[in-house]
Design a protein around this motif. Structure first.
Motif, PDB file in Angstrom:
ATOM      1  N   SER A 155       0.834  -1.210   0.000  1.00  0.00           N
ATOM      2  CA  SER A 155       0.000   0.000   0.000  1.00  0.00           C
ATOM      3  C   SER A 155       0.866   1.255   0.000  1.00  0.00           C
ATOM      4  N   PHE A 156       2.011   1.231   0.684  1.00  0.00           N
ATOM      5  CA  PHE A 156       2.933   2.367   0.649  1.00  0.00           C
ATOM      6  C   PHE A 156       3.625   2.463  -0.705  1.00  0.00           C
ATOM      7  N   LEU A 157       3.987   1.330  -1.287  1.00  0.00           N
ATOM      8  CA  LEU A 157       4.677   1.349  -2.574  1.00  0.00           C
ATOM      9  C   LEU A 157       3.786   1.865  -3.697  1.00  0.00           C
ATOM     10  N   LEU A 158       2.466   1.619  -3.577  1.00  0.00           N
ATOM     11  CA  LEU A 158       1.538   1.965  -4.657  1.00  0.00           C
ATOM     12  C   LEU A 158       0.882   3.326  -4.470  1.00  0.00           C
ATOM     13  N   GLN A 159       1.286   4.098  -3.471  1.00  0.00           N
ATOM     14  CA  GLN A 159       0.754   5.444  -3.302  1.00  0.00           C
ATOM     15  C   GLN A 159       1.212   6.344  -4.449  1.00  0.00           C
ATOM     16  N   ASP A 160       0.548   7.512  -4.566  1.00  0.00           N
ATOM     17  CA  ASP A 160       0.885   8.450  -5.633  1.00  0.00           C
ATOM     18  C   ASP A 160       2.347   8.874  -5.549  1.00  0.00           C
ATOM     19  N   ASN A 161       2.849   9.044  -4.331  1.00  0.00           N
ATOM     20  CA  ASN A 161       4.252   9.414  -4.133  1.00  0.00           C
ATOM     21  C   ASN A 161       5.059   8.250  -3.554  1.00  0.00           C
ATOM     22  N   GLY A 162       4.629   7.028  -3.868  1.00  0.00           N
ATOM     23  CA  GLY A 162       5.276   5.848  -3.324  1.00  0.00           C
ATOM     24  C   GLY A 162       6.476   5.396  -4.134  1.00  0.00           C
ATOM     25  N   GLY A 163       6.965   4.211  -3.770  1.00  0.00           N
ATOM     26  CA  GLY A 163       8.191   3.697  -4.361  1.00  0.00           C
ATOM     27  C   GLY A 163       8.055   3.342  -5.829  1.00  0.00           C
ATOM     28  N   ILE A 164       6.895   2.832  -6.243  1.00  0.00           N
ATOM     29  CA  ILE A 164       6.716   2.451  -7.644  1.00  0.00           C
ATOM     30  C   ILE A 164       6.800   3.669  -8.547  1.00  0.00           C
ATOM     31  N   ASN A 165       6.069   4.719  -8.199  1.00  0.00           N
ATOM     32  CA  ASN A 165       6.120   5.941  -9.007  1.00  0.00           C
ATOM     33  C   ASN A 165       7.478   6.621  -8.917  1.00  0.00           C
ATOM     34  N   GLY A 166       8.168   6.455  -7.789  1.00  0.00           N
ATOM     35  CA  GLY A 166       9.509   7.003  -7.677  1.00  0.00           C
ATOM     36  C   GLY A 166      10.465   6.360  -8.666  1.00  0.00           C
ATOM     37  N   LEU A 167      10.347   5.039  -8.834  1.00  0.00           N
ATOM     38  CA  LEU A 167      11.182   4.348  -9.821  1.00  0.00           C
ATOM     39  C   LEU A 167      10.814   4.762 -11.245  1.00  0.00           C
ATOM     40  N   LEU A 168       9.519   4.964 -11.486  1.00  0.00           N
ATOM     41  CA  LEU A 168       9.094   5.375 -12.827  1.00  0.00           C
ATOM     42  C   LEU A 168       9.583   6.783 -13.156  1.00  0.00           C
ATOM     43  N   GLN A 169       9.606   7.659 -12.160  1.00  0.00           N
ATOM     44  CA  GLN A 169      10.083   9.023 -12.406  1.00  0.00           C
ATOM     45  C   GLN A 169      11.567   9.045 -12.752  1.00  0.00           C
ATOM     46  N   MET A 170      12.313   8.053 -12.277  1.00  0.00           N
ATOM     47  CA  MET A 170      13.740   7.996 -12.593  1.00  0.00           C
ATOM     48  C   MET A 170      13.979   7.736 -14.074  1.00  0.00           C
ATOM     49  N   GLY A 172      11.712   8.830 -16.332  1.00  0.00           N
ATOM     50  CA  GLY A 172      10.935   9.831 -17.046  1.00  0.00           C
ATOM     51  C   GLY A 172       9.484   9.489 -17.266  1.00  0.00           C
ATOM     52  N   VAL A 173       8.912   8.593 -16.476  1.00  0.00           N
ATOM     53  CA  VAL A 173       7.509   8.205 -16.620  1.00  0.00           C
ATOM     54  C   VAL A 173       6.737   8.715 -15.414  1.00  0.00           C
ATOM     55  N   ASP A 174       5.623   9.386 -15.669  1.00  0.00           N
ATOM     56  CA  ASP A 174       4.759   9.888 -14.602  1.00  0.00           C
ATOM     57  C   ASP A 174       3.705   8.834 -14.295  1.00  0.00           C
ATOM     58  N   GLY A 175       3.896   8.117 -13.210  1.00  0.00           N
ATOM     59  CA  GLY A 175       3.009   7.011 -12.867  1.00  0.00           C
ATOM     60  C   GLY A 175       1.661   7.481 -12.358  1.00  0.00           C
ATOM     61  N   PRO A 176       0.635   6.667 -12.473  1.00  0.00           N
ATOM     62  CA  PRO A 176      -0.709   7.041 -11.986  1.00  0.00           C
ATOM     63  C   PRO A 176      -0.823   6.843 -10.484  1.00  0.00           C
ATOM     64  N   ASN A 177      -1.928   7.276  -9.956  1.00  0.00           N
ATOM     65  CA  ASN A 177      -2.262   6.986  -8.562  1.00  0.00           C
ATOM     66  C   ASN A 177      -2.899   5.599  -8.551  1.00  0.00           C
ATOM     67  N   TRP A 178      -2.088   4.596  -8.340  1.00  0.00           N
ATOM     68  CA  TRP A 178      -2.465   3.211  -8.605  1.00  0.00           C
ATOM     69  C   TRP A 178      -3.724   2.776  -7.874  1.00  0.00           C
ATOM     70  N   LEU A 179      -3.896   3.169  -6.643  1.00  0.00           N
ATOM     71  CA  LEU A 179      -4.998   2.677  -5.820  1.00  0.00           C
ATOM     72  C   LEU A 179      -6.214   3.593  -5.831  1.00  0.00           C
ATOM     73  N   ARG A 180      -6.188   4.668  -6.615  1.00  0.00           N
ATOM     74  CA  ARG A 180      -7.315   5.612  -6.620  1.00  0.00           C
ATOM     75  C   ARG A 180      -7.948   5.741  -7.994  1.00  0.00           C
ATOM     76  N   GLU A 181      -7.547   4.924  -8.940  1.00  0.00           N
ATOM     77  CA  GLU A 181      -8.154   4.901 -10.265  1.00  0.00           C
ATOM     78  C   GLU A 181      -8.647   3.487 -10.539  1.00  0.00           C
ATOM     79  N   GLY A 182      -9.869   3.374 -11.099  1.00  0.00           N
ATOM     80  CA  GLY A 182     -10.536   2.087 -11.219  1.00  0.00           C
ATOM     81  C   GLY A 182      -9.722   0.970 -11.851  1.00  0.00           C
TER      82      GLY A 182
END
Length: 323
Positions: A155-170, A172-182
């Motif tokens: 749940s922490f990794l999949l937050q909007d500012n979590g670890g998954i999106n942090g890796l994607l930003q490295m 150049g990919v802007d990840g979605p808010n994984w747990l708040r979109e259907g």
């Protein structure tokens, strides 16, 4: 007239009014035979399991059927008989169709990904390579991790500012808010559950693959069979009993998932990830409609029973070693 005395050869004459003499032969005690003792031992061994099934399976099933014909509100302290009112409410519930749809999507995605990935990992790890035991341990380790702890970490990794999106930003990919979109919320829940239990099916498949006779595979190779033909025509039929077992376990488990939904999405956004078990929990323990919750539990029981019977009947067509 003199009293007559009865004499027995080898014994002293009995005096009138005296107690009858004891039989000098030892009495034979009943000693259970080996088969009887084995049966008693078997009954003692299964007694705890039998008592547990009666108390925690059969008795709750009977009570659920009874509660489904009543409406029990714990907060108001009311318990009244309503007949088939809960079943009529079930047929007219506007949320039931989306809940069943979410349940079907979750179960289908989980079963396909879990079984496919588990079989792939088992094939890759079924080799005699140095360090292969380490990889087997790594893939199996999530199975023994606490379910709630595993889900909280994700749940922490999949937050909007979590670890998954942090890796994607490295990259150049802007990840979605994984747990708040259907769509991404449902996909996230499925992937988290797949990674949690794929190790168990992997071990079962690995044991089945190691039981495939080597002489059969060598004979197929000598006949010119490729690795692809060897896998689909030889290996898969020989491990089909294990495929049946893992499919039943995975399907039933997918219909009983609750903790992941409760921790990750709480059924949202909206009701896009509200599966039947979580909807049952909401009706019974959030809204305190225990009668309607029991009716939903009966629906879940019927779905699991039908799917299990269907798989068991289909085994005659594709499971090897079956007549």
């Amino acid at each position: 007239m003199a009293d007559a005395t009865v004499t027995t050869p080898g014994r002293a004459p009995a005096r009138p009014g005296a107690a009858p003499p004891r039989d000098p032969r030892p009495r034979r005690r009943w000693v259970p035979s080996y088969s009887t003792r084995d049966q008693l031992t078997g009954y003692l061994f299964i007694a705890p399991q039998f008592v547990g099934i009666v108390l925690f399976v059969l008795l709750p099933l009977v009570l659920i059927f009874w509660y489904s014909f009543n409406e029990w509100n714990v907060l108001a302290g009311t318990f009244r008989f309503v007949g088939t009112e809960n079943f009529e409410k079930l047929m007219g519930d506007p949320k039931l169709a989306p809940v069943l749809q979410a349940t079907g999507i979750f179960s289908a995605g989980l079963v396909v990904l879990n079984l496919g990935l588990a079989l792939l990992l088992a094939v890759l790890l079924n080799r005699r390579v140095r360090g292969i035991t380490v990889f087997r341990t790594v893939f199996f380790s999530p199975v023994v991790v606490s379910l709630v702890a595993w889900t909280i970490v994700w749940s922490f990794l999949l937050q909007d500012n979590g670890g998954i999106n942090g890796l994607l930003q490295m990259v150049g990919v802007d990840g979605p808010n994984w747990l708040r979109e259907g769509p991404t919320a449902m996909a996230s829940v499925i992937v988290v559950q797949v990674f949690k239990n794929v190790g168990l099916n992997m071990v079962l498949f690995l044991a089945a693959l190691q039981g495939v006779p080597q002489e059969v595979q060598e004979a197929a190779r000598m006949d010119g069979a490729s690795n692809r033909v060897l896998f689909w025509r030889i290996t898969v039929p020989l491990i089909s009993p294990t495929i049946l077992l893992t499919s039943i376990i995975t399907i039933v488990g997918s219909l009983q998932v609750f903790a992941q939904i409760a921790v990750l999405t709480q059924g949202g956004p909206g009701i896009s990830t509200t599966v039947l078990v979580y909807y049952l929990y909401q009706q019974a323990f959030d809204f305190h409609h225990f009668g309607y919750g029991s009716t939903l539990a009966i629906l879940l029981f019927a779905i699991v029973l039908v799917l299990t019977i269907a798989q068991w009947q289909l085994r005659k067509r594709w499971v090897f070693y079956e007549n």
